[in-house]
Design an enzyme around this catalytic site. Structure first.
Site, short mmCIF file in Angstrom:
data_model
loop_
_atom_site.label_atom_id
_atom_site.label_comp_id
_atom_site.label_asym_id
_atom_site.label_seq_id
_atom_site.Cartn_x
_atom_site.Cartn_y
_atom_site.Cartn_z
N ASP A 13 0.89 -1.06 0.00
CA ASP A 13 -0.07 0.06 -0.06
C ASP A 13 1.11 1.28 -0.13
O ASP A 13 1.65 1.32 1.02
CB ASP A 13 -1.08 0.07 1.23
CG ASP A 13 -1.82 1.20 1.42
OD1 ASP A 13 -1.66 2.36 0.56
OD2 ASP A 13 -2.81 1.23 2.19
N TYR A 234 1.89 0.36 15.29
CA TYR A 234 0.64 0.28 14.18
C TYR A 234 0.69 1.12 12.92
O TYR A 234 0.61 2.44 13.23
CB TYR A 234 -0.84 0.56 14.94
CG TYR A 234 -2.06 0.36 13.88
CD1 TYR A 234 -2.21 -0.89 13.29
CD2 TYR A 234 -2.56 1.37 13.53
CE1 TYR A 234 -2.99 -0.97 12.37
CE2 TYR A 234 -3.56 1.23 12.38
CZ TYR A 234 -3.94 0.04 11.96
OH TYR A 234 -4.81 -0.02 11.19
N LYS A 237 -2.62 -2.22 8.06
CA LYS A 237 -2.88 -3.45 7.85
C LYS A 237 -2.13 -4.39 6.79
O LYS A 237 -1.60 -4.02 6.14
CB LYS A 237 -4.21 -3.93 7.49
CG LYS A 237 -5.27 -4.18 8.64
CD LYS A 237 -4.60 -5.19 9.61
CE LYS A 237 -5.24 -6.00 10.48
NZ LYS A 237 -4.76 -6.48 11.68
C1 F6R Z 1 -6.08 1.18 6.89
C2 F6R Z 1 -7.36 0.92 7.56
C3 F6R Z 1 -8.24 1.98 7.84
C4 F6R Z 1 -7.47 3.15 8.88
C5 F6R Z 1 -8.50 4.47 9.06
C6 F6R Z 1 -7.89 5.24 10.12
O1 F6R Z 1 -5.57 -0.12 6.60
O2 F6R Z 1 -7.71 -0.20 7.90
O3 F6R Z 1 -9.60 1.63 8.49
O4 F6R Z 1 -6.94 2.52 9.90
O5 F6R Z 1 -9.01 4.84 7.98
O6 F6R Z 1 -6.54 5.78 9.19
P1 F6R Z 1 -5.76 7.11 10.05
O7 F6R Z 1 -5.64 6.73 11.39
O8 F6R Z 1 -4.81 7.05 9.03
O9 F6R Z 1 -6.78 8.19 9.89
MG MG Z 2 -4.03 2.34 2.82
MG MG Z 3 -5.04 -2.33 2.13
#
Ligand code: F6R
Ligand code: MG
Ligand code: MG
Length: 371
Positions: A13, A234, A237
């Site tokens: 990603d 973290y 994913k």
């Molecule tokens: C990314 C994912 C998303 C993010 C979420 C919050 O793999 O699963 O659900 O965790 O959009 O993202 P941030 O913390 O970057 O705003």
């Molecule tokens: Mg992403």
């Molecule tokens: Mg992804």
């Protein structure tokens, strides 16, 4: 002796559009341009795709697994795509490139890898699976069903070239150890491990002696990279990919796809912190917009011809999977109604690998002893 072919999927990603929904088409154009330059040199053929916000590079070559030239090609391609992602201010540009400099192999640097080196058969059907918004253990249930469950794969019962079963290579991704287990004999012990999918992950599947295929050439490989383990924090994913060879002593194509008619619960939805159903979708529907999900799986089918990728066929673009999608939608509704409660939210042990420790840290001075 026929020459061996290697199929590699390397994915990362390197920026979402918008948020974590999709790969921007310009990133795919850049990836195709980079791989086109290498075609006929380091690689025989390639196919560029995406599942949600993950850029997927499928490459065929004769250099074997873990080859430096192939990994460097993928790394440089992700770097080039990241530059475009930065220019377009895509979300999380370069997020899975966790190191500044390439050092021979992308493993441990953020990208996910699944590679199979094998002697190409007279006809070689291969399926590339991509998942978004989940973790490598999400492949445990479907891979188990393909290669060990006779209620899924009738070939295990009625095809004399499959009745000897398969060997599973399972990784303990916390202790960094692995074990090989033979099915059907060790089926119960195998399930004891892989049912705990956040820790024990199927890495490869091998044919057994006495079958049609060489027992030392894997027939399936799954990416097992865990971003949290690499970054120590973290950072998103570890959306996994897998390769599965089919037919002629292996599960038939339909037996390889059948496990996905059940949209089982996987972890990784929204902030990597929720359980939800994995929905099999056509590539055009591999965009995660409902609560950043629900988790998706795409299957692209190819015949391999001297390393050439003849395909793809978008295998879940089939009304036969409509019921699975409908059930996934209902399960998504049901799970969502739990809001922040378990078991929609992951159990506390797994929340350890999300932003949860920071929340607990903020509260730590407020806790007082109970009288
Ligand atoms: C990314 C994912 C998303 C993010 C979420 C919050 O793999 O699963 O659900 O965790 O959009 O993202 P941030 O913390 O970057 O705003
Ligand atoms: Mg992403
Ligand atoms: Mg992804």
């Amino acid at each position: 002796m026929a020459e061996k072919i290697t199929v590699s999927i390397i994915k990362a990603d390197v920026g979402g559009w918008p948020g974590h929904a999709l790969v921007h088409p310009e990133l795919k154009v850049i990836a195709r341009n980079e791989l086109e330059k290498a075609k006929g040199k380091d690689i025989i053929d390639y196919y560029v795709s995406n599942c949600g916000d993950d850029l997927e590079l499928i490459m065929t070559h004769r250099k074997g697994a873990d080859n430096e030239d192939i990994h460097r090609l993928a790394w440089d391609t992700f770097i080039a795509a990241t530059e475009k992602a930065k220019e377009l201010k895509l979300y999380g540009a370069g997020q899975d490139l966790l190191s500044d400099a390439f050092s021979g192999n992308v493993k441990g640097m953020g990208p996910g890898v699944a590679e199979l080196e094998f002697t190409e058969r007279k006809a070689e059907p291969l399926v590339a699976f991509f998942m978004d918004k989940t973790e490598p253990g999400a492949f445990n249930l479907p891979i188990y069903k393909m290669f060990a469950d006779p209620f899924n794969t009738i070939g295990l019962v009625i095809d004399p070239s499959a009745t000897q079963g398969y060997t599973f290579e399972v990784w303990d991704i916390k202790e960094h150890k692995r074990v090989f287990m033979d099915c059907p004999e060790e089926m119960y012990a195998l399930l004891a491990l892989i049912g705990a999918k956040s820790r024990y992950v199927i890495k490869r599947v091998y044919p057994r002696e006495g079958g049609k295929l060489p027992a030392d050439e894997p027939v399936s490989a799954i990416s097992t990279e865990k971003l949290y383990e690499i970054a120590g924090d973290y950072v998103g994913k570890d959306d996994p990919v897998a390769l599965v060879r089919a037919q002629s002593g292996l599960p038939a194509l339909g037996e390889v796809l059948e496990p996905f008619a059940f949209p089982h619960l996987v972890s990784g939805w929204m902030r990597g912190s929720h359980n939800g159903p994995i929905m099999p979708v056509a590539q055009s529907n591999a965009k995660c917009t409902r609560f950043d999900g629900p988790p998706r799986v795409v299957a692209l089918g190819f015949q391999i011809a001297n390393g050439r990728l003849v395909g793809p066929v978008d295998l879940f673009d089939d009304p036969g999977f409509d019921n699975a999608r409908d059930l996934a939608k209902d399960v998504a509704d049901y799970m969502r109604r739990h809001g922040p409660f378990e078991p929609h939210r992951l159990p506390l042990e797994d929340m350890e690998y999300t932003t949860m420790p920071k929340v607990l840290n903020k509260l730590k001075d407020r806790f007082q002893p109970v009288e």
